[in-house]
Design an enzyme around this catalytic site. Structure first.
Site, PDB file in Angstrom:
ATOM      1  N   ASP A 158      -5.918   5.507   6.706  1.00 56.60           N
ATOM      2  CA  ASP A 158      -6.887   4.440   6.446  1.00 56.60           C
ATOM      3  C   ASP A 158      -8.240   4.701   7.104  1.00 56.60           C
ATOM      4  OD1 ASP A 158      -5.801   4.124   8.976  1.00 56.60           O
ATOM      5  OD2 ASP A 158      -4.766   2.270   8.512  1.00 56.60           O
TER       6      ASP A 158
ATOM      7  N   ASN B 143       1.892  -7.721  13.364  1.00 56.01           N
ATOM      8  CA  ASN B 143       2.389  -8.548  12.257  1.00 56.01           C
ATOM      9  C   ASN B 143       3.232  -7.715  11.282  1.00 56.01           C
ATOM     10  OD1 ASN B 143       0.471  -6.995  11.035  1.00 56.01           O
ATOM     11  ND2 ASN B 143      -0.909  -8.679  10.500  1.00 56.01           N
TER      12      ASN B 143
ATOM     13  N   HIS C 238       2.334  -4.771  10.023  1.00 56.09           N
ATOM     14  CA  HIS C 238       1.583  -3.969   9.055  1.00 56.09           C
ATOM     15  C   HIS C 238       1.777  -2.471   9.290  1.00 56.09           C
ATOM     16  CE1 HIS C 238      -2.361  -4.089  11.637  1.00 56.09           C
ATOM     17  NE2 HIS C 238      -1.789  -2.911  11.791  1.00 56.09           N
TER      18      HIS C 238
ATOM     19  N   GLU D  50      -1.314  -5.436   5.090  1.00 49.48           N
ATOM     20  CA  GLU D  50      -1.061  -6.653   5.849  1.00 49.48           C
ATOM     21  C   GLU D  50       0.009  -7.491   5.149  1.00 49.48           C
ATOM     22  OE1 GLU D  50      -2.457  -7.006   8.658  1.00 49.48           O
ATOM     23  OE2 GLU D  50      -4.571  -6.428   8.658  1.00 49.48           O
TER      24      GLU D  50
HETATM   25  C1  F6R Z   1      -3.886   3.081  12.036  1.00 46.16           C
HETATM   26  C2  F6R Z   1      -3.011   2.196  11.308  1.00 46.16           C
HETATM   27  C3  F6R Z   1      -2.465   0.946  11.886  1.00 46.16           C
HETATM   28  C4  F6R Z   1      -1.927   1.102  13.306  1.00 46.16           C
HETATM   29  C5  F6R Z   1      -1.382  -0.219  13.828  1.00 46.16           C
HETATM   30  C6  F6R Z   1      -0.919  -0.110  15.272  1.00 46.16           C
HETATM   31  O1  F6R Z   1      -4.266   4.193  11.251  1.00 46.16           O
HETATM   32  O2  F6R Z   1      -2.760   2.487  10.193  1.00 46.16           O
HETATM   33  O3  F6R Z   1      -1.436   0.471  11.050  1.00 46.16           O
HETATM   34  O4  F6R Z   1      -0.926   2.086  13.309  1.00 46.16           O
HETATM   35  O5  F6R Z   1      -2.369  -1.197  13.747  1.00 46.16           O
HETATM   36  O6  F6R Z   1      -2.028   0.142  16.072  1.00 46.16           O
HETATM   37  P1  F6R Z   1      -1.880   0.464  17.617  1.00 46.16           P
HETATM   38  O7  F6R Z   1      -1.194   1.772  17.710  1.00 46.16           O
HETATM   39  O8  F6R Z   1      -3.303   0.541  18.112  1.00 46.16           O
HETATM   40  O9  F6R Z   1      -1.103  -0.653  18.221  1.00 46.16           O
END
Ligand code: F6R
Length: 242
Positions: free
Chosen positions: A67, A136, A138, A143
């Site tokens: 992303d 959440n 994701h 989401e």
């Molecule tokens: C990042 C991504 C997100 C993160 C998720 C967890 O490329 O796709 O889904 O993996 O938000 O983020 P952290 O590791 O910062 O808790």
């Protein structure tokens, strides 16, 4: 599904790096799907260390990131392009031509999403897709919603995600409200998925992911249906069942 329960974040990072390096060693031109965020930083650090020791060669490796924020150029320090260079690409011998991150600064985001889908297909899909987990549930920026989104698409970030990610920006108003993300279909196309989770604050999302119903309200729960998933989590994220 194989679950590794590790003592702490350091052990999680080593285990995840071990799994990734096994791919790069066995198949030098492997296609790695990569993630950003706090969780994989330790994994990337470990990979860099092993590269510096001469144990891994990334010269043929190809990567596709999950992303990118909309509206940020690759030079912006908060962009995922920048993150990947800063944490991994500029420390290893990867050919930058073989690294791919969605272009969040594209004028036509729809067109960029189509281009990214085609690109993933043209690479033959990911051999291994690394994922972190949102509070959440994701994955990527998919989401919670009423249906599982399929291909690469533009998303409006939830307040929950904007707040969680604001720690990396000077203030919350600077966090982009939109992002481009691989969809659930793109993620499930990967032949092997590696979900890395650390910290007590992720325990609830991980429990729902692994043991709850498969529902788009917890996007990661779809991983229960994939034939080859490895979860690496620390004890805080995966407490022992009482
Ligand atoms: C990042 C991504 C997100 C993160 C998720 C967890 O490329 O796709 O889904 O993996 O938000 O983020 P952290 O590791 O910062 O808790």
């Amino acid at each position: 599904m194989r679950i590794y329960r590790e003592k702490d974040y350091y052990s999680v990072s080593r285990r995840a790096a071990n799994i990734i390096s096994a791919y790069v060693i066995a198949k030098p031109d492997a296609v790695l799907g990569l993630a950003t965020g706090s969780t994989p930083i330790g994994t990337y650090k470990q990979l860099v260390e092993w590269y510096e020791k001469g144990d891994i060669d990334f010269s043929e490796t190809k990567t596709v990131n999950l992303d990118e924020y909309c509206g940020l150029t690759a030079e912006n320090v908060n962009s995922y392009h920048y993150f990947m260079k800063d944490n991994l690409f500029s420390h290893i011998n990867i050919d930058m031509e073989n690294t791919h991150v969605p272009d969040g600064s594209a004028d036509d985001i729809e067109k960029e999403c189509t281009r990214y889908d085609k690109l993933i297909d043209s690479l033959g899909g990911q051999d291994l897709q690394l994922l972190g987990l949102g509070h959440n549930g994701h994955i990527g920026f998919n989401e919670p919603s009423d249906s599982f989104p399929t291909g690469t698409h533009k998303v409006k970030l939830t307040e929950n995600t904007i707040e969680a990610n604001s720690r990396l920006f000077d203030n919350i108003d600077e966090v982009p409200r939109y992002a481009i993300t691989m969809g659930v279909r793109n993620i499930l196309t990967a032949r092997h998925i590696l979900l890395v989770v650390s910290g007590a604050d992720k325990a609830d999302a991980l429990r729902k992911t692994l043991y709850g119903p498969v529902t788009p309200q917890v996007p990661a729960s779809i991983l229960q249906l994939h034939p080859h998933v490895t979860v690496v989590a620390d004890e805080a994220a995966l407490p022992e069942e009482k």
